[in-house]
Motif scaffolding. Structure first.
Motif, PDB file in Angstrom:
ATOM      1  N   LYS A   1       1.954  -9.953   1.210  1.00 52.10           N
ATOM      2  CA  LYS A   1       3.399  -9.870   1.398  1.00 52.10           C
ATOM      3  C   LYS A   1       3.892  -8.524   0.878  1.00 52.10           C
ATOM      4  N   VAL A   2       4.657  -7.825   1.716  1.00 50.39           N
ATOM      5  CA  VAL A   2       5.231  -6.532   1.339  1.00 50.39           C
ATOM      6  C   VAL A   2       6.732  -6.623   1.603  1.00 50.39           C
ATOM      7  N   VAL A   3       7.538  -6.441   0.538  1.00 51.55           N
ATOM      8  CA  VAL A   3       8.987  -6.595   0.657  1.00 51.55           C
ATOM      9  C   VAL A   3       9.690  -5.392   0.028  1.00 51.55           C
ATOM     10  N   ASN A   4      10.580  -4.772   0.789  1.00 56.03           N
ATOM     11  CA  ASN A   4      11.421  -3.680   0.280  1.00 56.03           C
ATOM     12  C   ASN A   4      10.589  -2.610  -0.431  1.00 56.03           C
ATOM     13  N   SER A   5       9.521  -2.184   0.215  1.00 54.56           N
ATOM     14  CA  SER A   5       8.577  -1.255  -0.410  1.00 54.56           C
ATOM     15  C   SER A   5       8.152  -0.156   0.553  1.00 54.56           C
ATOM     16  N   VAL A   6       7.528   0.890  -0.015  1.00 56.05           N
ATOM     17  CA  VAL A   6       6.956   1.978   0.762  1.00 56.05           C
ATOM     18  C   VAL A   6       5.488   2.075   0.396  1.00 56.05           C
ATOM     19  N   LEU A   7       4.618   2.013   1.417  1.00 52.32           N
ATOM     20  CA  LEU A   7       3.180   2.140   1.210  1.00 52.32           C
ATOM     21  C   LEU A   7       2.714   3.423   1.884  1.00 52.32           C
ATOM     22  N   GLY A   8       2.152   4.334   1.093  1.00 51.72           N
ATOM     23  CA  GLY A   8       1.705   5.615   1.611  1.00 51.72           C
ATOM     24  C   GLY A   8       0.465   5.495   2.477  1.00 51.72           C
ATOM     25  N   ALA A   9       0.173   6.562   3.191  1.00 58.50           N
ATOM     26  CA  ALA A   9      -0.952   6.606   4.118  1.00 58.50           C
ATOM     27  C   ALA A   9      -2.254   6.178   3.452  1.00 58.50           C
ATOM     28  N   GLY A  10      -2.998   5.334   4.139  1.00 62.95           N
ATOM     29  CA  GLY A  10      -4.322   4.932   3.681  1.00 62.95           C
ATOM     30  C   GLY A  10      -4.337   3.960   2.519  1.00 62.95           C
ATOM     31  N   SER A  11      -3.179   3.440   2.118  1.00 62.91           N
ATOM     32  CA  SER A  11      -3.192   2.484   1.016  1.00 62.91           C
ATOM     33  C   SER A  11      -3.685   1.125   1.514  1.00 62.91           C
ATOM     34  N   VAL A  12      -4.199   0.328   0.566  1.00 59.51           N
ATOM     35  CA  VAL A  12      -4.806  -0.962   0.895  1.00 59.51           C
ATOM     36  C   VAL A  12      -4.199  -2.033  -0.009  1.00 59.51           C
ATOM     37  N   VAL A  13      -3.761  -3.132   0.593  1.00 58.59           N
ATOM     38  CA  VAL A  13      -3.243  -4.277  -0.149  1.00 58.59           C
ATOM     39  C   VAL A  13      -4.155  -5.456   0.189  1.00 58.59           C
ATOM     40  N   GLY A  14      -4.750  -6.031  -0.844  1.00 57.52           N
ATOM     41  CA  GLY A  14      -5.737  -7.082  -0.643  1.00 57.52           C
ATOM     42  C   GLY A  14      -5.156  -8.427  -0.232  1.00 57.52           C
ATOM     43  N   GLU A  15      -6.050  -9.328   0.102  1.00 56.17           N
ATOM     44  CA  GLU A  15      -5.707 -10.669   0.550  1.00 56.17           C
ATOM     45  C   GLU A  15      -4.840 -11.394  -0.481  1.00 56.17           C
ATOM     46  N   GLY A  16      -3.723 -11.951  -0.014  1.00 52.68           N
ATOM     47  CA  GLY A  16      -2.856 -12.744  -0.863  1.00 52.68           C
ATOM     48  C   GLY A  16      -2.060 -11.966  -1.899  1.00 52.68           C
ATOM     49  N   ALA A  17      -2.104 -10.649  -1.849  1.00 54.56           N
ATOM     50  CA  ALA A  17      -1.374  -9.824  -2.821  1.00 54.56           C
ATOM     51  C   ALA A  17       0.098  -9.712  -2.422  1.00 54.56           C
ATOM     52  N   THR A  18       0.943  -9.389  -3.416  1.00 52.50           N
ATOM     53  CA  THR A  18       2.374  -9.216  -3.185  1.00 52.50           C
ATOM     54  C   THR A  18       2.805  -7.846  -3.704  1.00 52.50           C
ATOM     55  N   VAL A  19       3.525  -7.100  -2.856  1.00 47.71           N
ATOM     56  CA  VAL A  19       4.106  -5.813  -3.242  1.00 47.71           C
ATOM     57  C   VAL A  19       5.601  -5.921  -2.958  1.00 47.71           C
ATOM     58  N   GLN A  20       6.417  -5.799  -4.011  1.00 46.84           N
ATOM     59  CA  GLN A  20       7.855  -5.990  -3.848  1.00 46.84           C
ATOM     60  C   GLN A  20       8.624  -4.930  -4.625  1.00 46.84           C
ATOM     61  N   ASN A  21       9.603  -4.316  -3.942  1.00 51.18           N
ATOM     62  CA  ASN A  21      10.446  -3.275  -4.562  1.00 51.18           C
ATOM     63  C   ASN A  21       9.574  -2.208  -5.228  1.00 51.18           C
ATOM     64  N   ALA A  22       8.585  -1.735  -4.499  1.00 48.22           N
ATOM     65  CA  ALA A  22       7.604  -0.827  -5.091  1.00 48.22           C
ATOM     66  C   ALA A  22       7.275   0.325  -4.163  1.00 48.22           C
ATOM     67  N   VAL A  23       6.666   1.357  -4.761  1.00 51.21           N
ATOM     68  CA  VAL A  23       6.095   2.469  -4.009  1.00 51.21           C
ATOM     69  C   VAL A  23       4.613   2.510  -4.339  1.00 51.21           C
ATOM     70  N   VAL A  24       3.791   2.437  -3.289  1.00 48.81           N
ATOM     71  CA  VAL A  24       2.346   2.599  -3.438  1.00 48.81           C
ATOM     72  C   VAL A  24       2.025   3.918  -2.740  1.00 48.81           C
ATOM     73  N   CYS A  25       1.649   4.923  -3.524  1.00 52.76           N
ATOM     74  CA  CYS A  25       1.399   6.249  -2.957  1.00 52.76           C
ATOM     75  C   CYS A  25       0.109   6.272  -2.138  1.00 52.76           C
ATOM     76  N   ALA A  26      -0.083   7.357  -1.411  1.00 54.92           N
ATOM     77  CA  ALA A  26      -1.229   7.510  -0.516  1.00 54.92           C
ATOM     78  C   ALA A  26      -2.535   7.148  -1.220  1.00 54.92           C
ATOM     79  N   GLY A  27      -3.318   6.312  -0.559  1.00 49.91           N
ATOM     80  CA  GLY A  27      -4.629   5.934  -1.081  1.00 49.91           C
ATOM     81  C   GLY A  27      -4.594   4.908  -2.201  1.00 49.91           C
ATOM     82  N   GLY A  28      -3.410   4.407  -2.553  1.00 47.70           N
ATOM     83  CA  GLY A  28      -3.322   3.384  -3.599  1.00 47.70           C
ATOM     84  C   GLY A  28      -3.973   2.083  -3.148  1.00 47.70           C
ATOM     85  N   ARG A  29      -4.488   1.320  -4.116  1.00 47.19           N
ATOM     86  CA  ARG A  29      -5.171   0.071  -3.789  1.00 47.19           C
ATOM     87  C   ARG A  29      -4.614  -1.059  -4.658  1.00 47.19           C
ATOM     88  N   VAL A  30      -4.251  -2.140  -3.985  1.00 45.20           N
ATOM     89  CA  VAL A  30      -3.763  -3.334  -4.664  1.00 45.20           C
ATOM     90  C   VAL A  30      -4.772  -4.440  -4.368  1.00 45.20           C
TER      91      VAL A  30
END
Length: 136
Positions: free
Chosen positions: A72-101
């Motif tokens: 789930k990604v809500v109200n966020s910015v995910l940079g190029a090449g970033s990865v969010v894993g199965e069942g993870a939540t990203v909310q009101n966040a910035v994940v810069c390029a290549g970031g991994r959750v």
């Protein structure tokens, strides 16, 4: 002389400002799994891969972002090449390029720097991890 009553003018689309959010913009090269949902006011960049049952709301995904099943990604910015894993939540966040959750991790009200990682099942809340500055 025309024999009929005047026809009312069609309502103008510019008469009232629309309160509806802009439609989602999904790049044609993006791949969406079954039951993946992208809300209006979201942008999905080129070569993104969204797994099954992924939810993206009011967010921007840069090119090549990968979202695992049920992420789930809500109200966020995910940079190029970033990865969010199965069942993870990203909310009101910035994940810069290549970031991994990692799977089942939570990133909320936070910033994950370029190439930084939040481990499986971990939480990053109200803080910044990795990188002083970087591209999104």
């Amino acid at each position: 002389p025309d024999g009929g009553p005047p026809t009312p003018a069609a309502p103008s689309s510019s008469a009232q400002p629309s309160s509806a959010p802009p439609p989602a913009a999904i790049h044609p090269s993006a791949s969406l799994g079954s039951k993946a949902a992208v809300s209006p006011a979201s942008i999905v960049g080129p070569d993104c891969v969204l797994g099954e049952k992924v939810s993206v709301k009011k967010s921007v995904l840069g090119g090549g972002v990968q979202l695992g099943k049920g992420a789930k990604v809500v109200n966020s910015v995910l940079g190029a090449g970033s990865v969010v894993g199965e069942g993870a939540t990203v909310q009101n966040a910035v994940v810069c390029a290549g970031g991994r959750v990692g799977a089942r991790a939570v990133v909320r009200d936070a910033r994950l720097g370029p190439g930084a990682e939040v481990g499986e099942g971990d939480e990053l809340v109200d803080e910044t991890k990795g990188g002083e500055a970087g591209s999104v």
